[in-house]
Design a protein around this motif. Structure first.
Motif, mmCIF file in Angstrom:
data_model
loop_
_atom_site.group_PDB
_atom_site.id
_atom_site.type_symbol
_atom_site.label_atom_id
_atom_site.label_comp_id
_atom_site.label_asym_id
_atom_site.label_seq_id
_atom_site.Cartn_x
_atom_site.Cartn_y
_atom_site.Cartn_z
ATOM 1 N N VAL A 5 48.675 43.716 43.440
ATOM 2 C CA VAL A 5 47.384 44.326 42.858
ATOM 3 C C VAL A 5 46.215 43.553 43.327
ATOM 4 O O VAL A 5 45.185 43.782 43.902
ATOM 5 N N GLU A 6 46.239 41.957 43.000
ATOM 6 C CA GLU A 6 45.299 40.885 43.488
ATOM 7 C C GLU A 6 45.286 40.887 44.905
ATOM 8 O O GLU A 6 44.152 40.909 45.494
ATOM 9 N N TYR A 53 45.920 43.483 47.109
ATOM 10 C CA TYR A 53 45.310 44.495 47.825
ATOM 11 C C TYR A 53 43.787 44.685 47.191
ATOM 12 O O TYR A 53 42.907 44.973 48.300
ATOM 13 N N SER A 54 43.404 44.075 46.077
ATOM 14 C CA SER A 54 42.095 43.936 45.597
ATOM 15 C C SER A 54 41.224 42.812 46.574
ATOM 16 O O SER A 54 40.197 43.140 46.912
#
Length: 584
Positions: free
Chosen positions: A46-47, A49-50
């Protein structure tokens, strides 16, 4: 835990299943450790992708892969957890079964003195409640203990490998926990012992109250018994509450210490993240999961301690009985046939529990096939003679010989299998009348049972019941009258067809006409059998080959019926009194 060493023989017996259970437990916990690492990986995806370092499709693919791994590991962990319970918990049930059988077998080997000095309720509590407490140690305590040790052994090194500083602060509360557990467990052991001892007293009170309910009602003692029961209930509540208050400290303390660990993880991990010492917030989340995975194992330490302490207290109470040796020991000689000659050679006996001297330098002989009747006042030692023949006690002085051999040298099963005894206080089981008579001979058919009942002159009474021989008796045969119970007991002895008959005033509750019919039948049934009849009635002695009259454990008179009638004394006086009473 020294008392619990008694269970080691059972652990050795089931070591294969236990080893398999331990192996399965370790596998289940290893699969459980998969989740935190992959949760960290999910956070990192998630990190990335962010931060634009990872495309959407790649991120979705990684997330689905990690989720699938987590779900698969959870399913496998659940499956092996199920197998773990099927092995270790099953073993605890096997051990419970074996231990109950061991205790019951030992109860049966112990002598009459043991039962005179211990109450029935206490015996029942030790074989039921105490064994159940021990089972919790042999199953759940071992299972969860292995789980906890496995998790600690795998998880703590893993935490230090991944982030030593966070791991150190996360585990700081554990030494405090160890001290608290040690301190509280000592108190639990003391209070558990008191609770288990009290449960025996409560069981005894309840058993005696139910057995004596007819006396309680006859004397209108219900209010008093209710007050005593209420007092015992309050005492039990106080003891249980004392134990519960100590147990209640465990879980809140565990939660508090785990909460402190979580705070340390969040603060220390956050500061390390700010300083760039850890690369991802996923590490903090991973450690929070680790700490919370330790919540149940740490919390359960208190529960395990409580179980072990209660089991130790219970096993100690069980061992107190298992360590007692029976006063009457089987000599271990081979089984031998019994012919029926009985000889008392200067026998003296004093009851060990009361100190009452029942027999004093008593000598007599009964040859095979003879009938001996023993008369005398209450307390003269008549019943004691029958107890000594069956070797329910051993003599203090002198010798009892069966077939010219000291009774202590005869195989105990051979001796008692050759005896058909009817006690003065007839005892019947809470079973059908048919099975109560069949107790004398397990293979007996219904026709043999009917024949024995007819010989005991109780067949008409039984057939008058709605269910006949299938009538289920109340506890101790309370359904029947005193005379009916005595006659059913006589039928039980007759169907056994033993070599030696021992009748202890077993016709005291029947009328004279029925007594004469039973005695006539007994004479035919006991032909060629050695028969000893204890009685207060002359009618039981008229046809005897020998008659003994006892007084204070000594022979006052002896001879045949005709010989004793020619001699002034107790027998002639009793005969005249009973004859005149019969005529009146």
């Amino acid at each position: 835990m020294k008392e619990l060493r008694h269970l080691n023989k059972y652990f050795r017996k089931y070591w294969v299943k236990l080893f398999l259970g331990v192996l399965i437990t370790i596998i289940a916990r290893v699969f459980q450790l998969v989740m935190p690492s992959y949760v960290k990986n999910i956070v990192e995806v998630v990190e990335k992708y962010s931060a634009g370092e990872l495309a959407l499709e790649a991120a979705r693919s990684d997330l689905l892969e990690y989720i699938a791994i987590i779900v698969g590991a959870a399913l496998l962990s659940g499956f092996f957890t199920f197998l773990m319970r099927q092995t270790i918990i099953n073993v605890s049930r096997y051990i419970e079964y074996d231990l109950k059988n061991e205790v019951f077998d030992h109860y049966q080997r112990l002598s009459l003195n043991f039962y005179k000095s211990n109450r029935t309720g206490d015996l029942m509590n030790r074989i039921s409640e105490d064994v159940s407490q021990v089972r919790l140690y042999a199953g759940p305590a071992i299972m969860y203990g292995i789980q906890t040790l496995t998790l600690f052994a795998c998880l703590i090194p893993l935490m230090f490998i991944k982030a030593p500083t966070i791991a150190f602060y996360a585990l700081v509360p554990l030494p405090v926990l160890s001290v608290l557990i040690y301190w509280i467990s000592r108190i639990i052991h003391q209070r558990s012992t008191r609770v288990q001892a009290f449960l025996s007293s409560l069981s005894t009170f309840a058993q005696e109250s139910f057995s004596g309910i007819s006396v309680i009602k006859a004397y209108a003692m219900e209010p008093r018994i209710n007050r005593e029961a209420g007092s015992l209930a309050l005492e039990g509540k106080d003891k249980s509450m004392d134990l519960a208050k100590v147990n209640a400290w465990f879980f809140p303390l565990m939660i508090l210490l785990i909460g402190v660990s979580n705070i340390f993880v969040i603060y220390v991990g956050g500061m390390q993240y700010f300083r760039g010492e850890i690369s991802s917030l996923g590490t903090i989340l991973e450690f929070i999961i680790y700490v919370n995975m330790l919540t149940w194992p740490v919390a359960i330490v208190g529960w395990l301690t409580s179980i072990v302490q209660r089991a130790e207290a219970s096993q100690k109470r069980i061992n107190e009985f298992l360590d007692q040796e029976p006063d009457i020991a089987d000599p271990g000689t081979p089984p031998v046939p019994i012919r029926g000659k009985i000889e008392f050679d200067r026998v003296s006996f004093t009851y060990p529990d009361t100190g009452i001297r029942a027999l004093r330098n008593l000598s007599f002989t009964v040859n095979p096939g003879e009938t001996l009747t023993i008369l005398g006042k209450t307390g003269s030692g008549k019943s004691t003679i029958l107890d000594l023949i069956a070797r329910l006690y051993d003599v203090n002085d002198g010798t009892i010989r069966i077939d010219d051999k000291p009774v202590e040298e005869i195989n105990l099963d051979s001796l008692r299998s050759a005896i058909g005894a009817v006690p003065q206080d007839a005892f019947l089981f809470s079973d059908t009348i048919e099975n109560n008579i069949r107790f004398g001979r397990e293979q007996a058919g219904l026709e043999q049972i009917r024949e024995a009942a007819a010989q005991a002159v109780v067949d008409k009474n039984i057939e008058g019941f709605a269910k006949g021989y299938q009538t289920v008796l109340g506890e101790r045969g309370i359904t029947l009258s005193g005379g009916q119970k005595q006659r059913v007991s006589i039928a039980r002895a007759l169907i056994k067809d033993p070599v030696i008959y021992l009748f202890d005033d077993c016709l005291s509750a029947v009328d004279t006409e029925t007594e004469e019919a039973i005695l006539a039948n007994l004479k035919r049934a006991s032909r060629d059998k050695t028969t000893i009849i204890v009685s207060h009635r002359i009618s039981s002695a008229i046809n005897a080959d020998k008659i003994l009259v006892l007084e204070d454990g000594r022979i006052l008179q002896q001879g045949t019926h005709s010989e004793l009638l020619e001699t002034e004394g107790y027998y002639k006086e009793l005969y005249i009194n009973q004859l005149s009473g019969k005529e009146n």
